[in-house]
Design a protein around this motif. Structure first.
Motif, PDB file in Angstrom:
ATOM      1  N   THR A   1     -41.936 -18.306  17.289  1.00 59.05           N
ATOM      2  CA  THR A   1     -42.113 -17.215  16.329  1.00 59.05           C
ATOM      3  C   THR A   1     -41.440 -15.949  16.850  1.00 59.05           C
ATOM      4  N   PRO A   2     -41.211 -14.978  15.967  1.00 59.98           N
ATOM      5  CA  PRO A   2     -40.501 -13.759  16.381  1.00 59.98           C
ATOM      6  C   PRO A   2     -41.234 -12.971  17.464  1.00 59.98           C
ATOM      7  N   ASP A   3     -40.451 -12.286  18.279  1.00 59.81           N
ATOM      8  CA  ASP A   3     -40.981 -11.308  19.222  1.00 59.81           C
ATOM      9  C   ASP A   3     -41.122  -9.989  18.475  1.00 59.81           C
ATOM     10  N   ILE A   4     -42.183  -9.267  18.760  1.00 57.18           N
ATOM     11  CA  ILE A   4     -42.447  -7.980  18.116  1.00 57.18           C
ATOM     12  C   ILE A   4     -42.506  -6.918  19.198  1.00 57.18           C
TER      13      ILE A   4
ATOM     14  N   THR B   1     -40.701  -0.819  14.675  1.00 56.83           N
ATOM     15  CA  THR B   1     -40.966  -2.152  15.194  1.00 56.83           C
ATOM     16  C   THR B   1     -39.701  -2.992  15.145  1.00 56.83           C
ATOM     17  N   GLN B   2     -39.313  -3.565  16.270  1.00 54.11           N
ATOM     18  CA  GLN B   2     -38.162  -4.461  16.331  1.00 54.11           C
ATOM     19  C   GLN B   2     -38.665  -5.895  16.228  1.00 54.11           C
ATOM     20  N   ILE B   3     -38.117  -6.632  15.260  1.00 54.69           N
ATOM     21  CA  ILE B   3     -38.467  -8.036  15.051  1.00 54.69           C
ATOM     22  C   ILE B   3     -37.288  -8.883  15.532  1.00 54.69           C
ATOM     23  N   ASN B   4     -37.477  -9.653  16.585  1.00 57.60           N
ATOM     24  CA  ASN B   4     -36.400 -10.485  17.136  1.00 57.60           C
ATOM     25  C   ASN B   4     -36.772 -11.958  17.026  1.00 57.60           C
ATOM     26  N   THR B   5     -35.813 -12.765  16.592  1.00 56.96           N
ATOM     27  CA  THR B   5     -36.045 -14.197  16.452  1.00 56.96           C
ATOM     28  C   THR B   5     -34.770 -14.970  16.740  1.00 56.96           C
ATOM     29  N   ASP B   6     -34.932 -16.206  17.160  1.00 61.44           N
ATOM     30  CA  ASP B   6     -33.761 -17.056  17.366  1.00 61.44           C
ATOM     31  C   ASP B   6     -33.394 -17.800  16.077  1.00 61.44           C
ATOM     32  N   LYS B   7     -34.151 -17.558  14.999  1.00 58.28           N
ATOM     33  CA  LYS B   7     -33.860 -18.145  13.684  1.00 58.28           C
ATOM     34  C   LYS B   7     -33.764 -17.012  12.651  1.00 58.28           C
ATOM     35  N   PRO B   8     -32.750 -16.151  12.757  1.00 56.56           N
ATOM     36  CA  PRO B   8     -32.684 -14.957  11.907  1.00 56.56           C
ATOM     37  C   PRO B   8     -32.473 -15.239  10.421  1.00 56.56           C
ATOM     38  N   ASN B   9     -32.026 -16.428  10.050  1.00 56.70           N
ATOM     39  CA  ASN B   9     -31.789 -16.723   8.637  1.00 56.70           C
ATOM     40  C   ASN B   9     -33.021 -17.261   7.918  1.00 56.70           C
ATOM     41  N   ASP B  10     -34.076 -17.574   8.649  1.00 56.14           N
ATOM     42  CA  ASP B  10     -35.323 -18.031   8.030  1.00 56.14           C
ATOM     43  C   ASP B  10     -36.090 -16.837   7.471  1.00 56.14           C
ATOM     44  N   ASN B  11     -36.953 -17.103   6.488  1.00 55.41           N
ATOM     45  CA  ASN B  11     -37.793 -16.038   5.937  1.00 55.41           C
ATOM     46  C   ASN B  11     -38.797 -15.573   6.989  1.00 55.41           C
ATOM     47  N   ILE B  12     -38.892 -14.257   7.147  1.00 51.09           N
ATOM     48  CA  ILE B  12     -39.865 -13.651   8.055  1.00 51.09           C
ATOM     49  C   ILE B  12     -40.674 -12.655   7.234  1.00 51.09           C
ATOM     50  N   TYR B  13     -41.976 -12.727   7.363  1.00 54.02           N
ATOM     51  CA  TYR B  13     -42.856 -11.788   6.686  1.00 54.02           C
ATOM     52  C   TYR B  13     -43.582 -10.983   7.750  1.00 54.02           C
ATOM     53  N   VAL B  14     -43.664  -9.677   7.525  1.00 58.62           N
ATOM     54  CA  VAL B  14     -44.274  -8.777   8.495  1.00 58.62           C
ATOM     55  C   VAL B  14     -45.329  -7.935   7.789  1.00 58.62           C
TER      56      VAL B  14
ATOM     57  N   VAL C   1     -49.468  -5.309  14.450  1.00 56.22           N
ATOM     58  CA  VAL C   1     -48.317  -5.724  13.649  1.00 56.22           C
ATOM     59  C   VAL C   1     -48.229  -7.239  13.791  1.00 56.22           C
ATOM     60  N   PHE C   2     -47.987  -7.940  12.672  1.00 52.49           N
ATOM     61  CA  PHE C   2     -47.888  -9.391  12.732  1.00 52.49           C
ATOM     62  C   PHE C   2     -46.667  -9.878  11.962  1.00 52.49           C
ATOM     63  N   THR C   3     -46.192 -11.067  12.321  1.00 49.97           N
ATOM     64  CA  THR C   3     -45.133 -11.747  11.572  1.00 49.97           C
ATOM     65  C   THR C   3     -45.574 -13.168  11.288  1.00 49.97           C
ATOM     66  N   ILE C   4     -45.031 -13.698  10.195  1.00 50.96           N
ATOM     67  CA  ILE C   4     -45.205 -15.107   9.851  1.00 50.96           C
ATOM     68  C   ILE C   4     -43.814 -15.655   9.574  1.00 50.96           C
ATOM     69  N   GLN C   5     -43.472 -16.741  10.257  1.00 52.45           N
ATOM     70  CA  GLN C   5     -42.189 -17.404  10.060  1.00 52.45           C
ATOM     71  C   GLN C   5     -42.425 -18.907  10.189  1.00 52.45           C
ATOM     72  N   ASN C   6     -42.070 -19.645   9.142  1.00 53.04           N
ATOM     73  CA  ASN C   6     -42.245 -21.105   9.150  1.00 53.04           C
ATOM     74  C   ASN C   6     -43.668 -21.509   9.546  1.00 53.04           C
ATOM     75  N   LEU C   7     -44.651 -20.824   8.991  1.00 50.19           N
ATOM     76  CA  LEU C   7     -46.082 -21.041   9.223  1.00 50.19           C
ATOM     77  C   LEU C   7     -46.532 -20.714  10.645  1.00 50.19           C
ATOM     78  N   GLY C   8     -45.661 -20.132  11.456  1.00 49.59           N
ATOM     79  CA  GLY C   8     -46.031 -19.681  12.791  1.00 49.59           C
ATOM     80  C   GLY C   8     -46.352 -18.199  12.765  1.00 49.59           C
ATOM     81  N   ILE C   9     -47.333 -17.799  13.552  1.00 45.14           N
ATOM     82  CA  ILE C   9     -47.796 -16.405  13.561  1.00 45.14           C
ATOM     83  C   ILE C   9     -47.551 -15.785  14.938  1.00 45.14           C
ATOM     84  N   SER C  10     -47.050 -14.543  14.917  1.00 42.49           N
ATOM     85  CA  SER C  10     -46.992 -13.755  16.146  1.00 42.49           C
ATOM     86  C   SER C  10     -47.586 -12.393  15.836  1.00 42.49           C
TER      87      SER C  10
END
Length: 108
Positions: free
Chosen positions: A5-8, A26-39, A86-95
């Motif tokens: 999941t993304p680093d926050i 807030t900087q949202i970093n991920t190794d899958k930048p083309n996937d949908n990310i919700y914050v 602050v939270f993110t959801i990406q591909n059903l994973g939470i950070s």
């Protein structure tokens, strides 16, 4: 943080005066930048009554991007330490990342 999941990274003050707007970057970093990310962000329920602006439940963002918002409390919030999350959801994973802040003194 769940694996993959993304680093926050939160940039916000650690001390503010009562009545001061809290500017959060807030900087949202991920190794899958083309996937949908919700914050989103929230404060604990015991201080929600003092919140002047609405908490962001969720917003779609791009990966590896900056997300900015403001938090403001009314003048009746006791001066002491608090936090927001602050939270993110990406591909059903939470950070999530929690930032601690001290509200001090009297209103400006």
């Amino acid at each position: 943080k769940m694996k993959g999941t993304p680093d926050i990274c939160i940039n916000a003050p650690e001390h503010v005066m009562k009545g001061e707007k809290i500017k959060v970057s807030t900087q949202i970093n991920t190794d899958k930048p083309n996937d949908n990310i919700y914050v989103g962000w929230f404060v604990p329920s015991y201080i929600e009554e003092h919140l002047l602006n609405r908490q962001l439940k969720m917003k779609r963002v791009s990966g590896n991007s900056m997300f900015e918002f403001e938090i403001q409390f009314d003048d009746n919030i006791p001066a002491q330490g608090y936090y927001f999350t602050v939270f993110t959801i990406q591909n059903l994973g939470i950070s999530l990342n929690r930032h601690f802040i001290s509200i001090e003194g009297e209103s400006k």
